[in-house]
Design a protein around this motif. Structure first.
Motif, PDB file in Angstrom:
ATOM      1  N   VAL A  94       0.839  -1.201   0.000  1.00 21.44           N
ATOM      2  CA  VAL A  94       0.000   0.000   0.000  1.00 21.44           C
ATOM      3  C   VAL A  94       0.877   1.256   0.000  1.00 21.44           C
ATOM      4  CG1 VAL A  94      -1.585   1.381   1.418  1.00 21.44           C
ATOM      5  CG2 VAL A  94      -2.014  -1.070   1.076  1.00 21.44           C
ATOM      6  N   ASP A  95       1.929   1.256   0.815  1.00 17.54           N
ATOM      7  CA  ASP A  95       2.802   2.428   0.878  1.00 17.54           C
ATOM      8  C   ASP A  95       3.505   2.679  -0.460  1.00 17.54           C
ATOM      9  OD1 ASP A  95       2.069   2.922   3.450  1.00 17.54           O
ATOM     10  OD2 ASP A  95       3.863   2.046   4.362  1.00 17.54           O
ATOM     11  N   LEU A 151       1.002   4.316  -2.812  1.00 20.11           N
ATOM     12  CA  LEU A 151       0.810   5.737  -2.503  1.00 20.11           C
ATOM     13  C   LEU A 151       2.039   6.548  -2.900  1.00 20.11           C
ATOM     14  CD1 LEU A 151      -0.961   5.336   0.941  1.00 20.11           C
ATOM     15  CD2 LEU A 151      -2.004   6.118  -1.204  1.00 20.11           C
ATOM     16  N   LEU A 192      -3.725  11.942   0.447  1.00 21.72           N
ATOM     17  CA  LEU A 192      -2.870  10.761   0.538  1.00 21.72           C
ATOM     18  C   LEU A 192      -2.965  10.107   1.911  1.00 21.72           C
ATOM     19  CD1 LEU A 192       0.306  11.987  -1.382  1.00 21.72           C
ATOM     20  CD2 LEU A 192      -1.385  10.314  -2.168  1.00 21.72           C
ATOM     21  N   ALA A 193      -3.068  10.922   2.961  1.00 16.36           N
ATOM     22  CA  ALA A 193      -3.195  10.369   4.308  1.00 16.36           C
ATOM     23  C   ALA A 193      -4.513   9.607   4.457  1.00 16.36           C
ATOM     24  CB  ALA A 193      -3.106  11.486   5.343  1.00 16.36           C
ATOM     25  N   GLU A 240      -6.244   8.334   2.049  1.00 12.91           N
ATOM     26  CA  GLU A 240      -6.198   7.185   1.145  1.00 12.91           C
ATOM     27  C   GLU A 240      -5.423   6.032   1.781  1.00 12.91           C
ATOM     28  OE1 GLU A 240      -7.746   5.867  -2.563  1.00 12.91           O
ATOM     29  OE2 GLU A 240      -8.127   7.587  -1.255  1.00 12.91           O
ATOM     30  N   ARG A 241      -4.394   6.348   2.532  1.00 12.12           N
ATOM     31  CA  ARG A 241      -3.634   5.294   3.216  1.00 12.12           C
ATOM     32  C   ARG A 241      -4.551   4.545   4.203  1.00 12.12           C
ATOM     33  NH1 ARG A 241       0.461   7.799   4.086  1.00 12.12           N
ATOM     34  NH2 ARG A 241       2.006   6.623   2.848  1.00 12.12           N
ATOM     35  N   ASP A 242      -5.321   5.291   4.984  1.00 11.32           N
ATOM     36  CA  ASP A 242      -6.239   4.658   5.940  1.00 11.32           C
ATOM     37  C   ASP A 242      -7.275   3.800   5.212  1.00 11.32           C
ATOM     38  OD1 ASP A 242      -4.902   5.934   8.000  1.00 11.32           O
ATOM     39  OD2 ASP A 242      -6.346   7.583   8.152  1.00 11.32           O
ATOM     40  N   HIS A 268      -5.689   0.545   3.723  1.00 11.10           N
ATOM     41  CA  HIS A 268      -5.328  -0.461   4.733  1.00 11.10           C
ATOM     42  C   HIS A 268      -6.561  -1.203   5.247  1.00 11.10           C
ATOM     43  CE1 HIS A 268      -1.023  -0.397   5.244  1.00 11.10           C
ATOM     44  NE2 HIS A 268      -1.008   0.924   5.195  1.00 11.10           N
TER      45      HIS A 268
END
Length: 256
Positions: free
Chosen positions: A192-193, A196, A216-217, A219-221, A224
């Motif tokens: 995932v990282d 991104l 982006l923050a 989207e990371r959540d 996951h």
């Protein structure tokens, strides 16, 4: 090119290393298709890869045996290219003013870079530097929006930043130059990282448009939750467009 487009084009030099680390390569079938449509082998062919960036496509052409020269306008990208591809020659320039003699190339390639040219200039320039029967090949890696999570992500980006965030214009037939198109689907499994990080190398994020960091923050959540093991599969459609340079017309004289 508008001022906004120039800013986006210049933004890549500041993140050249990250671009080289996280942008995807291309499937082997792509160069097979180039050879098929061009009608000649890449091994030994005189090739210029325009807008080469960090050399993702150039390295594939070189490995295939092409006598390839990279063309890159950006200082940061050119420096990163030389670091990654020390054995491949590079010249500074762009597709609107190619630094090559007329008729000197078998193949001219644009990998993810055609949209930074002015086709009114780049098409005539391609015809000038290609030998008769040579080929102009333009391709790009596009997210496969036929895959649900990718379509949803694209929709979120467009909702937040507008439909023009993903700049990727296709070549159009003009001045007697007719393009043939081929689509190739492929995928890669990454974290995932890493996904991104790849997303952050697109010009919208590199220029720091308002809200991109927060996007982006978030989207990371979201990713996951979708992919709890922290890995996902990116799906791409490579769109290849290839045109052949015309052969000179033969004039026949009738004898009566």
């Amino acid at each position: 090119m508008t001022d906004g487009s120039r800013d986006r084009a210049r933004s890549f030099s500041s993140a050249a290393g990250r671009y080289g680390d996280h942008r995807p390569s291309y499937p082997a079938a792509l160069l097979d298709a180039v050879e098929e449509l061009a009608g000649f082998a890449l091994a030994g062919a005189r090739v210029a890869d325009v807008g080469a960036g960090t050399g993702i496509a150039t390295a594939l052409l070189h490995a295939r045996g092409a006598r390839v020269v990279a063309v890159e306008p950006g200082e940061g990208m050119a420096a990163e290219f030389r670091r990654r591809n020390p054995r491949v020659p590079l010249v500074r320039g762009d597709g609107d003013r190619l630094p090559f003699a007329s008729g000197s190339l078998d193949l001219l390639t644009y990998a993810q870079s055609w949209h930074w040219t002015d086709p009114a200039r780049s098409v005539p320039e391609a015809l000038r530097v290609l030998r008769p029967g040579g080929a102009l090949a333009v391709w790009s890696n596009d997210p496969d929006v036929g895959v649900g999570w990718i379509a949803d992500q694209q929709a979120r980006i467009e909702k937040g930043f507008g439909p023009g965030w993903y700049i990727n214009e296709r070549p159009r037939s003009q001045d007697g130059v007719e393009f043939t198109t081929r689509l190739l689907r492929w995928s890669r499994r990454i974290t995932v990282d890493a996904h991104l990080a790849k997303l952050s190398t697109h010009s919208l994020f590199l220029i720091g448009a308002p809200g991109t960091d927060d996007f982006l923050a978030a989207e990371r959540d979201r990713l996951h939750v979708l992919f709890p093991d922290g890995r996902l599969t990116e799906h791409y459609v490579v769109e290849l467009s290839l045109a052949r340079a015309p052969w000179p017309k033969r004039h026949c004289t009738e004898h009566v």
